[in-house]
Write an enzyme that holds these catalytic residues in place. Structure first.
Site, mmCIF file in Angstrom:
data_model
loop_
_atom_site.group_PDB
_atom_site.id
_atom_site.type_symbol
_atom_site.label_atom_id
_atom_site.label_comp_id
_atom_site.label_asym_id
_atom_site.label_seq_id
_atom_site.Cartn_x
_atom_site.Cartn_y
_atom_site.Cartn_z
ATOM 1 N N GLY A 1 -5.653 12.406 -1.675
ATOM 2 C CA GLY A 1 -6.880 12.739 -0.967
ATOM 3 C C GLY A 1 -8.095 12.782 -1.872
ATOM 4 O O GLY A 1 -8.341 13.801 -2.528
ATOM 5 N N CYS B 1 -6.123 7.539 -11.771
ATOM 6 C CA CYS B 1 -5.121 7.179 -10.773
ATOM 7 C C CYS B 1 -5.534 5.906 -10.035
ATOM 8 O O CYS B 1 -4.706 5.016 -9.781
ATOM 9 C CB CYS B 1 -4.943 8.322 -9.778
ATOM 10 S SG CYS B 1 -4.487 9.904 -10.521
ATOM 11 N N SER C 1 0.824 -1.204 0.000
ATOM 12 C CA SER C 1 0.000 0.000 0.000
ATOM 13 C C SER C 1 0.862 1.259 0.000
ATOM 14 O O SER C 1 0.544 2.239 -0.687
ATOM 15 C CB SER C 1 -0.935 0.020 1.213
ATOM 16 O OG SER C 1 -1.967 -0.928 1.076
ATOM 17 N N GLU D 1 -10.031 1.064 -2.898
ATOM 18 C CA GLU D 1 -9.848 1.120 -4.357
ATOM 19 C C GLU D 1 -11.047 0.508 -5.088
ATOM 20 O O GLU D 1 -10.906 -0.114 -6.136
ATOM 21 C CB GLU D 1 -8.559 0.399 -4.793
ATOM 22 C CG GLU D 1 -7.323 0.797 -4.040
ATOM 23 C CD GLU D 1 -6.793 2.162 -4.431
ATOM 24 O OE1 GLU D 1 -7.399 2.797 -5.305
ATOM 25 O OE2 GLU D 1 -5.782 2.585 -3.853
ATOM 26 N N TRP E 1 -9.459 8.152 5.508
ATOM 27 C CA TRP E 1 -8.825 6.888 5.136
ATOM 28 C C TRP E 1 -7.661 7.105 4.168
ATOM 29 O O TRP E 1 -7.530 6.404 3.184
ATOM 30 C CB TRP E 1 -9.833 5.907 4.538
ATOM 31 C CG TRP E 1 -11.052 5.694 5.379
ATOM 32 C CD1 TRP E 1 -12.336 6.003 5.056
ATOM 33 C CD2 TRP E 1 -11.087 5.156 6.701
ATOM 34 N NE1 TRP E 1 -13.179 5.686 6.087
ATOM 35 C CE2 TRP E 1 -12.437 5.158 7.122
ATOM 36 C CE3 TRP E 1 -10.118 4.658 7.581
ATOM 37 C CZ2 TRP E 1 -12.841 4.692 8.365
ATOM 38 C CZ3 TRP E 1 -10.520 4.192 8.827
ATOM 39 C CH2 TRP E 1 -11.862 4.207 9.206
ATOM 40 N N ILE E 2 -6.818 8.081 4.481
ATOM 41 C CA ILE E 2 -5.735 8.461 3.576
ATOM 42 C C ILE E 2 -4.430 7.791 4.006
ATOM 43 O O ILE E 2 -3.827 8.141 5.019
ATOM 44 C CB ILE E 2 -5.570 9.993 3.537
ATOM 45 C CG1 ILE E 2 -6.906 10.669 3.251
ATOM 46 C CG2 ILE E 2 -4.515 10.371 2.506
ATOM 47 C CD1 ILE E 2 -7.600 10.196 1.987
ATOM 48 N N ASN F 1 -7.270 3.530 -11.166
ATOM 49 C CA ASN F 1 -7.077 2.390 -12.049
ATOM 50 C C ASN F 1 -5.636 1.892 -11.990
ATOM 51 O O ASN F 1 -5.371 0.680 -12.043
ATOM 52 C CB ASN F 1 -7.449 2.773 -13.487
ATOM 53 C CG ASN F 1 -7.987 1.605 -14.272
ATOM 54 O OD1 ASN F 1 -8.866 0.881 -13.810
ATOM 55 N ND2 ASN F 1 -7.461 1.412 -15.471
#
Length: 394
Positions: A135, A248, A96, A373, A172-173, A250
């Site tokens: 973000g 992004c 990640s 994602e 959730w960044i 993707n």
């Protein structure tokens, strides 16, 4: 093509890699095994990552490795996927970190930023000197990013040379409290736009999310923007709407397709090792028919997922990969990996719930990977819409 019938490569997928891709595989695998794996249980337990992780990954050329120029390695998409696989074989949080840095923050700047943005940030991000975050998601805008409330307005409406003023928050960044730069997407009078935001800008704050039960060896944060002032040229110059952030995502989803194969492989290997050594009723667990059934089904799932990842990599390197194919891979491979992790956990019995073994850590991590994602539901709806021609999102 080499074909050694290892448990995770019955189909000889790694024999389809180029010499360079195999060399990258071996380098990342050795680094991950020797430098990361001995410590990852502690990082997971403590909910942290080492401060020098970025520079160490940058030294190997893994940050933005599939991008061209600006200090990036310019490897094939397949090589990038292989690197993601080897990192996630240790922990999803490590992959990640690389995904967010390279496929979200760096890719956004590389694809949509001005030449000034690229020159300022990409070389330092490639070395890991500067960490980035991305973000997009908000507490009330996850699967529906178009409903985001974060907003950027011109300080002098109508004057395209005036400053931007940014207000709102993101949730959730990954890497949020580590980042020196954030790519932030916000509503404007001209549609959704992306902004390059140095995190030392007055009005920016990041707050680490605590008490996570998943992806603990990863830093997750809430970002807040309080009348944060940016120069006019902080905005990406061309892109408008969701096209920018979705392009992004993707990229990052593609890395996940490969990464989860590593997590599944690690679970299979640990299950096979444990059941071959652990004895009950005077014989190894691996000698029982029901255990062998579990092992066989896990091996099939791991190998099928590896083949999907390789095929999508070949399509991406050929320039023909489509978002719907990435949705196919993201859903199928994450689901397969999670099923493998859960099954592997059962073969370890009570031992499987401890951090002395990796399977439940992988299982917990994959619960998050399944959701971020793009949730399973969104990817299935994308596939359903492709099959029927009927969009079902609303």
């Amino acid at each position: 093509m080499t074909h050694d019938l290892t448990p995770h490569d019955f189909l000889g997928v790694d024999g389809l890699l180029t010499d360079e891709e195999r060399a990258i595989r071996d380098t990342v695998r050795d680094f991950a095994r020797d430098e990361l794996a001995p410590h990852v249980a502690q990082w997971y337990d403590e909910g942290t990552l080492p401060d020098d992780l970025g520079p160490r990954l940058g030294k190997l050329g893994l940050l933005g490795m599939h991008l061209e120029g600006y200090g990036c390695a310019g490897t094939s998409a397949t090589a990038y996927g292989v690197a993601c696989r080897e990192l996630e074989a240790v922990d999803s949080g490590l992959r990640s970190f690389v995904s967010v840095q390279g496929s979200l923050a760096m890719y956004a700047i590389h694809r949509w930023g001005s030449e000034e943005h690229k020159d300022q940030w990409l070389p330092r991000m490639a070395t890991g000197e500067a960490v980035g975050c991305f973000g997009l998601t908000e507490s009330d805008a996850g699967s529906d990013p178009g409903s985001m409330r974060t907003r950027a307005r011109r300080d002098a409406p109508g004057d395209e040379q005036s400053d931007w003023v940014l207000n709102g928050s993101k949730m959730w960044i990954t890497n949020g409290t580590l980042a020196e730069v954030a790519v932030v997407w916000a509503q404007t009078d001209d549609g959704i736009r992306g902004f390059v935001v140095p995190t030392d800008t007055p009005g920016f704050s990041a707050h680490k999310i605590q008490r996570k039960l998943s992806l603990r060896a990863s830093v997750t944060a809430e970002l807040a923007f309080d009348d944060l002032r940016l120069p006019a040229d902080a905005a990406f110059p061309e892109v408008r709407g969701l096209k920018g952030p979705l392009s992004c995502l993707n990229e990052a989803r593609y890395g996940i397709v490969w990464g989860v194969v590593g997590a599944a492989r690690a679970c299979l290997e640990e299950s096979l090792s444990y059941t071959s050594e652990r004895e009950q009723f005077g014989r190894p667990l691996a000698s029982f028919q029901l255990t062998q059934r579990k092992l066989a089904l896990m091996a099939i799932a791991v190998n099928n997922a590896a083949l999907v990842a390789w095929r999508l990599g070949a399509l991406k390197d050929a320039g023909t990969l489509t978002p719907i194919q990435v949705s196919y891979g993201k859903y199928s491979n994450v689901r397969a990996a999670l099923d493998v992790a859960r099954e592997a956990r059962t073969t370890l019995g009570g031992a499987g719930i401890t951090l002395d073994h990796s399977v439940m850590r992988h299982m917990n991590n994959l619960e998050t990977v399944m959701t971020y994602e793009g949730t399973e539901e969104m990817h299935l709806l994308s596939l359903g819409g492709q099959l029927t021609g009927i969009p079902a999102f609303r």
